[in-house]
Scaffold this motif. Structure first.
Motif, PDB file in Angstrom:
ATOM      1  N   ILE A   1     129.512  94.537  60.520  1.00  0.00           N
ATOM      2  CA  ILE A   1     130.810  93.974  60.120  1.00  0.00           C
ATOM      3  C   ILE A   1     130.629  92.648  59.394  1.00  0.00           C
ATOM      4  CG2 ILE A   1     132.964  93.002  61.042  1.00  0.00           C
ATOM      5  CD1 ILE A   1     133.124  95.904  61.374  1.00  0.00           C
ATOM      6  N   LYS A   2     129.725  91.804  59.888  1.00  0.00           N
ATOM      7  CA  LYS A   2     129.474  90.517  59.229  1.00  0.00           C
ATOM      8  C   LYS A   2     129.025  90.722  57.788  1.00  0.00           C
ATOM      9  CE  LYS A   2     128.398  87.626  63.179  1.00  0.00           C
ATOM     10  NZ  LYS A   2     127.472  86.679  63.757  1.00  0.00           N
ATOM     11  N   GLU A   3     128.136  91.694  57.560  1.00  0.00           N
ATOM     12  CA  GLU A   3     127.652  91.962  56.207  1.00  0.00           C
ATOM     13  C   GLU A   3     128.739  92.588  55.348  1.00  0.00           C
ATOM     14  OE1 GLU A   3     123.967  94.090  56.115  1.00  0.00           O
ATOM     15  OE2 GLU A   3     123.147  92.899  57.754  1.00  0.00           O
ATOM     16  N   LEU A   4     129.492  93.532  55.894  1.00  0.00           N
ATOM     17  CA  LEU A   4     130.550  94.198  55.137  1.00  0.00           C
ATOM     18  C   LEU A   4     131.637  93.220  54.720  1.00  0.00           C
ATOM     19  CD1 LEU A   4     131.175  97.603  56.952  1.00  0.00           C
ATOM     20  CD2 LEU A   4     130.222  97.246  54.685  1.00  0.00           C
ATOM     21  N   ASN A   5     131.978  92.294  55.584  1.00  0.00           N
ATOM     22  CA  ASN A   5     133.041  91.334  55.291  1.00  0.00           C
ATOM     23  C   ASN A   5     132.724  90.519  54.042  1.00  0.00           C
ATOM     24  OD1 ASN A   5     135.592  90.695  56.084  1.00  0.00           O
ATOM     25  ND2 ASN A   5     134.989  89.601  57.909  1.00  0.00           N
ATOM     26  N   ASP A   6     131.457  90.158  53.849  1.00  0.00           N
ATOM     27  CA  ASP A   6     131.070  89.392  52.666  1.00  0.00           C
ATOM     28  C   ASP A   6     131.344  90.154  51.377  1.00  0.00           C
ATOM     29  OD1 ASP A   6     130.189  87.363  54.311  1.00  0.00           O
ATOM     30  OD2 ASP A   6     128.076  87.980  54.229  1.00  0.00           O
TER      31      ASP A   6
ATOM     32  N   HIS B   1     128.203  89.948  42.161  1.00  0.00           N
ATOM     33  CA  HIS B   1     127.581  88.664  42.476  1.00  0.00           C
ATOM     34  C   HIS B   1     126.552  88.781  43.591  1.00  0.00           C
ATOM     35  CE1 HIS B   1     130.482  86.748  39.892  1.00  0.00           C
ATOM     36  NE2 HIS B   1     131.468  87.268  40.585  1.00  0.00           N
ATOM     37  N   LEU B   2     126.661  89.832  44.397  1.00  0.00           N
ATOM     38  CA  LEU B   2     125.733  90.028  45.509  1.00  0.00           C
ATOM     39  C   LEU B   2     124.575  90.953  45.141  1.00  0.00           C
ATOM     40  CD1 LEU B   2     128.391  90.358  48.314  1.00  0.00           C
ATOM     41  CD2 LEU B   2     126.888  88.417  47.911  1.00  0.00           C
ATOM     42  N   GLY B   3     124.434  91.268  43.857  1.00  0.00           N
ATOM     43  CA  GLY B   3     123.294  92.045  43.399  1.00  0.00           C
ATOM     44  C   GLY B   3     123.497  93.551  43.353  1.00  0.00           C
ATOM     45  N   MET B   4     124.715  94.021  43.572  1.00  0.00           N
ATOM     46  CA  MET B   4     124.970  95.458  43.498  1.00  0.00           C
ATOM     47  C   MET B   4     125.178  95.846  42.048  1.00  0.00           C
ATOM     48  SD  MET B   4     126.883  96.557  46.826  1.00  0.00           S
ATOM     49  CE  MET B   4     126.275  96.081  48.418  1.00  0.00           C
ATOM     50  N   LYS B   5     124.876  97.101  41.730  1.00  0.00           N
ATOM     51  CA  LYS B   5     124.930  97.578  40.349  1.00  0.00           C
ATOM     52  C   LYS B   5     126.344  97.635  39.789  1.00  0.00           C
ATOM     53  CE  LYS B   5     120.978 100.610  41.008  1.00  0.00           C
ATOM     54  NZ  LYS B   5     120.537 102.000  41.051  1.00  0.00           N
ATOM     55  N   SER B   6     127.309  97.958  40.642  1.00  0.00           N
ATOM     56  CA  SER B   6     128.666  98.192  40.180  1.00  0.00           C
ATOM     57  C   SER B   6     129.665  97.480  41.082  1.00  0.00           C
ATOM     58  CB  SER B   6     128.940  99.705  40.204  1.00  0.00           C
ATOM     59  OG  SER B   6     130.285  99.972  39.950  1.00  0.00           O
ATOM     60  N   SER B   7     130.860  97.270  40.566  1.00  0.00           N
ATOM     61  CA  SER B   7     131.929  96.691  41.381  1.00  0.00           C
ATOM     62  C   SER B   7     132.689  97.763  42.147  1.00  0.00           C
ATOM     63  CB  SER B   7     132.906  95.923  40.494  1.00  0.00           C
ATOM     64  OG  SER B   7     132.274  94.792  39.975  1.00  0.00           O
ATOM     65  N   THR B   8     132.418  99.034  41.816  1.00  0.00           N
ATOM     66  CA  THR B   8     133.031 100.138  42.555  1.00  0.00           C
ATOM     67  C   THR B   8     132.048 100.610  43.612  1.00  0.00           C
ATOM     68  OG1 THR B   8     134.306 100.820  40.636  1.00  0.00           O
ATOM     69  CG2 THR B   8     134.040 102.437  42.384  1.00  0.00           C
ATOM     70  N   LEU B   9     132.440 100.437  44.875  1.00  0.00           N
ATOM     71  CA  LEU B   9     131.587 100.811  46.001  1.00  0.00           C
ATOM     72  C   LEU B   9     132.258 101.915  46.795  1.00  0.00           C
ATOM     73  CD1 LEU B   9     130.700  97.249  47.263  1.00  0.00           C
ATOM     74  CD2 LEU B   9     129.315  98.726  45.809  1.00  0.00           C
ATOM     75  N   ARG B  10     131.478 102.603  47.580  1.00  0.00           N
ATOM     76  CA  ARG B  10     131.997 103.639  48.457  1.00  0.00           C
ATOM     77  C   ARG B  10     131.595 103.320  49.889  1.00  0.00           C
ATOM     78  NH1 ARG B  10     130.792 104.682  43.557  1.00  0.00           N
ATOM     79  NH2 ARG B  10     132.277 105.852  42.349  1.00  0.00           N
ATOM     80  N   LEU B  11     132.593 103.238  50.762  1.00  0.00           N
ATOM     81  CA  LEU B  11     132.368 103.007  52.181  1.00  0.00           C
ATOM     82  C   LEU B  11     132.368 104.365  52.862  1.00  0.00           C
ATOM     83  CD1 LEU B  11     132.113 101.022  54.587  1.00  0.00           C
ATOM     84  CD2 LEU B  11     134.614 101.039  54.697  1.00  0.00           C
TER      85      LEU B  11
ATOM     86  N   SER C   1     128.915 108.830  63.383  1.00  0.00           N
ATOM     87  CA  SER C   1     127.663 108.162  63.742  1.00  0.00           C
ATOM     88  C   SER C   1     127.099 107.251  62.651  1.00  0.00           C
ATOM     89  CB  SER C   1     126.614 109.200  64.135  1.00  0.00           C
ATOM     90  OG  SER C   1     126.382 110.091  63.061  1.00  0.00           O
ATOM     91  N   HIS C   2     127.730 107.204  61.475  1.00  0.00           N
ATOM     92  CA  HIS C   2     127.219 106.377  60.381  1.00  0.00           C
ATOM     93  C   HIS C   2     128.363 105.649  59.693  1.00  0.00           C
ATOM     94  CE1 HIS C   2     124.270 109.689  60.658  1.00  0.00           C
ATOM     95  NE2 HIS C   2     123.396 108.734  60.420  1.00  0.00           N
ATOM     96  N   THR C   3     128.079 104.455  59.236  1.00  0.00           N
ATOM     97  CA  THR C   3     128.971 103.702  58.356  1.00  0.00           C
ATOM     98  C   THR C   3     128.085 102.870  57.452  1.00  0.00           C
ATOM     99  OG1 THR C   3     130.682 103.568  60.047  1.00  0.00           O
ATOM    100  CG2 THR C   3     130.840 102.014  58.235  1.00  0.00           C
ATOM    101  N   PHE C   4     128.273 103.004  56.136  1.00  0.00           N
ATOM    102  CA  PHE C   4     127.466 102.232  55.204  1.00  0.00           C
ATOM    103  C   PHE C   4     128.148 102.166  53.849  1.00  0.00           C
ATOM    104  CE2 PHE C   4     125.898 106.603  55.175  1.00  0.00           C
ATOM    105  CZ  PHE C   4     125.914 106.927  53.829  1.00  0.00           C
ATOM    106  N   LEU C   5     127.705 101.222  53.018  1.00  0.00           N
ATOM    107  CA  LEU C   5     128.172 101.092  51.636  1.00  0.00           C
ATOM    108  C   LEU C   5     127.175 101.741  50.708  1.00  0.00           C
ATOM    109  CD1 LEU C   5     129.446  97.430  51.276  1.00  0.00           C
ATOM    110  CD2 LEU C   5     130.785  99.505  51.112  1.00  0.00           C
ATOM    111  N   THR C   6     127.674 102.390  49.686  1.00  0.00           N
ATOM    112  CA  THR C   6     126.822 102.984  48.670  1.00  0.00           C
ATOM    113  C   THR C   6     127.522 102.871  47.321  1.00  0.00           C
ATOM    114  OG1 THR C   6     125.617 104.983  48.005  1.00  0.00           O
ATOM    115  CG2 THR C   6     127.742 105.316  49.058  1.00  0.00           C
TER     116      THR C   6
END
Length: 111
Positions: free
Chosen positions: A10-15, A47-57, A62-67
């Motif tokens: 959650i701490k990482e996702l919030n950023d 700004h956080l180094g991801m390739k795109s501004s469109t992310l998928r949660l 059993s899993h939760t992640f950003l891609t």
């Protein structure tokens, strides 16, 4: 995932997703597991180094992640997915938090 795993995730996702907007919701059912992908427009992602501004949660039991990888979606969304789309698309994400020490993730929006 344990409640401790969720706490730090959650701490990482919030950023990344605080201040982002919901664009689309997808739902799949494989065997007895429901899988959801929430497509999010996150201006901070670049700004956080991801390739795109469109992310998928991605979320399942059993899993939760950003891609940033797009997956093929079903042609017709199930009824619950349509309801989520109606309520969430265009909503600004105000924050994400864990409810107590439970394995529950709460995403706050304007509504």
């Amino acid at each position: 995932m344990t409640s401790i795993d969720i706490h730090y995730m959650i701490k990482e996702l919030n950023d990344v997703i605080e201040g982002a907007f919901f664009r689309k919701v997808y739902q799949w059912k494989q065997m007895d597991t429901f899988q959801f992908i929430f497509e999010i427009y996150a201006p901070k992602a670049g700004h956080l180094g991801m390739k795109s501004s469109t992310l998928r949660l991605y979320v399942d039991k059993s899993h939760t992640f950003l891609t940033d990888i797009k997956q093929d979606a079903p042609m017709t969304p199930p009824g619950f997915c349509q309801l989520l789309r109606k309520k969430l698309i265009g909503q600004k994400i105000r924050g994400i938090k864990q409810t107590g020490i439970n394995r529950i993730i709460e995403i706050k929006t304007d509504r």
